[in-house]
Design a protein around this motif. Structure first.
Motif, PDB file in Angstrom:
ATOM      1  N   MET A 172       0.840  -1.201   0.000  1.00  0.00           N
ATOM      2  CA  MET A 172       0.000   0.000   0.000  1.00  0.00           C
ATOM      3  C   MET A 172       0.877   1.254   0.000  1.00  0.00           C
ATOM      4  SD  MET A 172      -3.012   1.020   2.694  1.00  0.00           S
ATOM      5  CE  MET A 172      -3.887   2.559   2.509  1.00  0.00           C
ATOM      6  N   LYS A 173       0.585   2.175  -0.917  1.00  0.00           N
ATOM      7  CA  LYS A 173       1.384   3.377  -1.043  1.00  0.00           C
ATOM      8  C   LYS A 173       1.148   4.306   0.145  1.00  0.00           C
ATOM      9  CE  LYS A 173       2.230   7.250  -4.165  1.00  0.00           C
ATOM     10  NZ  LYS A 173       1.786   7.914  -5.420  1.00  0.00           N
ATOM     11  N   LYS A 174       2.240   4.814   0.725  1.00  0.00           N
ATOM     12  CA  LYS A 174       2.145   5.724   1.859  1.00  0.00           C
ATOM     13  C   LYS A 174       1.862   7.139   1.360  1.00  0.00           C
ATOM     14  CE  LYS A 174       4.630   7.288   5.958  1.00  0.00           C
ATOM     15  NZ  LYS A 174       5.913   7.199   6.726  1.00  0.00           N
ATOM     16  N   GLU A 175       0.822   7.747   1.918  1.00  0.00           N
ATOM     17  CA  GLU A 175       0.463   9.116   1.539  1.00  0.00           C
ATOM     18  C   GLU A 175       1.466  10.107   2.131  1.00  0.00           C
ATOM     19  OE1 GLU A 175      -2.036  10.368  -0.356  1.00  0.00           O
ATOM     20  OE2 GLU A 175      -2.666   8.349  -0.922  1.00  0.00           O
ATOM     21  N   LEU A 176       1.888  11.072   1.309  1.00  0.00           N
ATOM     22  CA  LEU A 176       2.786  12.114   1.797  1.00  0.00           C
ATOM     23  C   LEU A 176       2.025  13.167   2.595  1.00  0.00           C
ATOM     24  CD1 LEU A 176       5.022  12.644  -1.358  1.00  0.00           C
ATOM     25  CD2 LEU A 176       5.695  11.583   0.796  1.00  0.00           C
ATOM     26  N   MET A 177       0.749  13.378   2.220  1.00  0.00           N
ATOM     27  CA  MET A 177      -0.087  14.346   2.909  1.00  0.00           C
ATOM     28  C   MET A 177      -1.152  13.626   3.716  1.00  0.00           C
ATOM     29  SD  MET A 177      -0.501  17.420   0.103  1.00  0.00           S
ATOM     30  CE  MET A 177      -2.236  17.617   0.457  1.00  0.00           C
ATOM     31  N   CYS A 214      12.755  19.362   1.647  1.00  0.00           N
ATOM     32  CA  CYS A 214      11.373  19.561   2.096  1.00  0.00           C
ATOM     33  C   CYS A 214      10.528  20.121   0.965  1.00  0.00           C
ATOM     34  CB  CYS A 214      11.334  20.508   3.289  1.00  0.00           C
ATOM     35  SG  CYS A 214      11.997  19.824   4.806  1.00  0.00           S
ATOM     36  N   ALA A 215      11.070  21.089   0.239  1.00  0.00           N
ATOM     37  CA  ALA A 215      10.331  21.710  -0.860  1.00  0.00           C
ATOM     38  C   ALA A 215       9.965  20.692  -1.929  1.00  0.00           C
ATOM     39  CB  ALA A 215      11.156  22.844  -1.463  1.00  0.00           C
ATOM     40  N   LYS A 216      10.902  19.840  -2.291  1.00  0.00           N
ATOM     41  CA  LYS A 216      10.649  18.826  -3.322  1.00  0.00           C
ATOM     42  C   LYS A 216       9.623  17.800  -2.856  1.00  0.00           C
ATOM     43  CE  LYS A 216      15.061  19.164  -5.782  1.00  0.00           C
ATOM     44  NZ  LYS A 216      16.304  18.467  -6.173  1.00  0.00           N
ATOM     45  N   THR A 217       9.689  17.434  -1.581  1.00  0.00           N
ATOM     46  CA  THR A 217       8.700  16.509  -1.025  1.00  0.00           C
ATOM     47  C   THR A 217       7.309  17.135  -1.067  1.00  0.00           C
ATOM     48  OG1 THR A 217      10.347  15.547   0.460  1.00  0.00           O
ATOM     49  CG2 THR A 217       8.041  15.174   1.021  1.00  0.00           C
ATOM     50  N   LEU A 218       7.248  18.405  -0.751  1.00  0.00           N
ATOM     51  CA  LEU A 218       5.979  19.122  -0.785  1.00  0.00           C
ATOM     52  C   LEU A 218       5.408  19.172  -2.200  1.00  0.00           C
ATOM     53  CD1 LEU A 218       3.821  20.930   0.480  1.00  0.00           C
ATOM     54  CD2 LEU A 218       5.391  22.848   0.238  1.00  0.00           C
ATOM     55  N   VAL A 219       6.246  19.494  -3.171  1.00  0.00           N
ATOM     56  CA  VAL A 219       5.800  19.557  -4.564  1.00  0.00           C
ATOM     57  C   VAL A 219       5.293  18.184  -5.024  1.00  0.00           C
ATOM     58  CG1 VAL A 219       6.559  19.903  -6.946  1.00  0.00           C
ATOM     59  CG2 VAL A 219       7.267  21.511  -5.160  1.00  0.00           C
ATOM     60  N   PHE A 224       5.414  24.877 -11.753  1.00  0.00           N
ATOM     61  CA  PHE A 224       3.996  25.112 -12.055  1.00  0.00           C
ATOM     62  C   PHE A 224       3.912  26.022 -13.286  1.00  0.00           C
ATOM     63  CE2 PHE A 224       4.589  24.476  -7.506  1.00  0.00           C
ATOM     64  CZ  PHE A 224       3.761  23.387  -7.276  1.00  0.00           C
ATOM     65  N   PRO A 225       4.214  25.468 -14.462  1.00  0.00           N
ATOM     66  CA  PRO A 225       4.402  26.281 -15.678  1.00  0.00           C
ATOM     67  C   PRO A 225       3.162  27.014 -16.163  1.00  0.00           C
ATOM     68  CG  PRO A 225       4.429  23.932 -16.183  1.00  0.00           C
ATOM     69  CD  PRO A 225       4.467  24.039 -14.704  1.00  0.00           C
ATOM     70  N   ASN A 226       1.977  26.619 -15.732  1.00  0.00           N
ATOM     71  CA  ASN A 226       0.757  27.273 -16.210  1.00  0.00           C
ATOM     72  C   ASN A 226       0.362  28.487 -15.375  1.00  0.00           C
ATOM     73  OD1 ASN A 226       0.409  25.417 -18.314  1.00  0.00           O
ATOM     74  ND2 ASN A 226      -0.612  23.964 -16.957  1.00  0.00           N
ATOM     75  N   GLN A 227       1.162  28.787 -14.347  1.00  0.00           N
ATOM     76  CA  GLN A 227       0.826  29.912 -13.465  1.00  0.00           C
ATOM     77  C   GLN A 227       1.356  31.219 -14.035  1.00  0.00           C
ATOM     78  OE1 GLN A 227      -1.366  29.138 -10.993  1.00  0.00           O
ATOM     79  NE2 GLN A 227      -1.112  27.267 -12.180  1.00  0.00           N
ATOM     80  N   VAL A 276      -2.066  22.831  -7.396  1.00  0.00           N
ATOM     81  CA  VAL A 276      -1.108  23.862  -7.769  1.00  0.00           C
ATOM     82  C   VAL A 276      -0.782  24.698  -6.539  1.00  0.00           C
ATOM     83  CG1 VAL A 276      -0.775  25.951  -9.152  1.00  0.00           C
ATOM     84  CG2 VAL A 276      -1.900  23.966 -10.146  1.00  0.00           C
ATOM     85  N   LEU A 277       0.489  24.992  -6.330  1.00  0.00           N
ATOM     86  CA  LEU A 277       0.891  25.842  -5.215  1.00  0.00           C
ATOM     87  C   LEU A 277       0.494  27.282  -5.496  1.00  0.00           C
ATOM     88  CD1 LEU A 277       2.381  26.356  -2.566  1.00  0.00           C
ATOM     89  CD2 LEU A 277       4.524  26.421  -3.856  1.00  0.00           C
TER      90      LEU A 277
END
Length: 204
Positions: free
Chosen positions: A1-6, A43-48, A85-88, A57-58
């Motif tokens: 089972m995949k562990k959720e990051l959030m 931390c930033a990469k994990t969050l993304v 987030f290239p569409n922002q 989208v952040l």
């Protein structure tokens, strides 16, 4: 089972799994408002990655206070926002109280404070636990008082929590979940540190 990051706290309020308390709120438009994104690029990469799992989208970052473990990841998110987030069309919005902004944008002051405002030694300045990468606060919160932020047409209550730092805040999401920075510590932190860091004990 995949562990959720959030991990869901309730409804649209989440927190990132792990030792650091990274808060995440997903708006009705599935845009993420982050409270204290962590200490560094990892931390930033994990969050993304966590946001990508939710196809979110952040949108904004709210920093409760200037300590590195709460704001160090902001620089990576700002520097790479258009690629992540290239569409922002807009830049990443970063909120923090005006007094905290001074230290977020000039983290050498954090090291200097520990040396009676003298120039800090290299060993201290190179410690990422103490001195974060500098980032830009686009939306300073002033005056320092309880207030409301409207982000993506939703209401975030800002509560003043001075003591740990002079200008620390807490953030109450539309779900009535409070993210309170370092206003509260668990048993593990108390056992590890013994004496906690405060800049103004009478105001706690």
């Amino acid at each position: 089972m995949k562990k959720e990051l959030m991990i869901r706290a309730i409804n649209q309020s989440f927190y990132l799994a792990g030792r650091l308390s990274v808060g995440v709120y997903l708006t009705r438009n599935n845009r993420a408002v982050i409270i204290d994104p962590g200490i560094d690029q990892v931390c930033a990469k994990t969050l993304v990655k966590a946001l990508s799992e939710h196809s979110s989208v952040l949108d904004s970052v709210i920093i409760t206070h200037y300590h590195a473990d709460h704001c160090g990841a902001v620089k990576y998110l700002q520097d790479n926002y258009s690629k992540l987030f290239p569409n922002q069309k807009e830049t990443l919005k970063v909120y923090t109280p005006e007094i905290e902004k001074l230290f977020v944008e000039n983290p050498s002051l954090v090291s200097s404070c520990l040396c009676g405002f003298a120039e800090a030694p290299v060993r201290l300045r190179s410690n990422k636990q103490i001195e974060a990468e500098p980032s830009v606060v686009t939306h300073p919160i002033a005056p320092y008082q309880d207030t409301v932020l409207m982000i993506d047409e939703e209401e975030f209550k800002i509560v003043t929590l001075p003591g740990h730092t002079h200008g620390m805040i807490g953030v109450i999401t539309p779900d009535e979940v409070l993210y309170c920075g370092d206003a509260l510590f668990g048993e593990e932190a108390l056992e590890k540190h013994g004496v906690l860091f405060y800049t103004n004990i009478p105001k706690t």
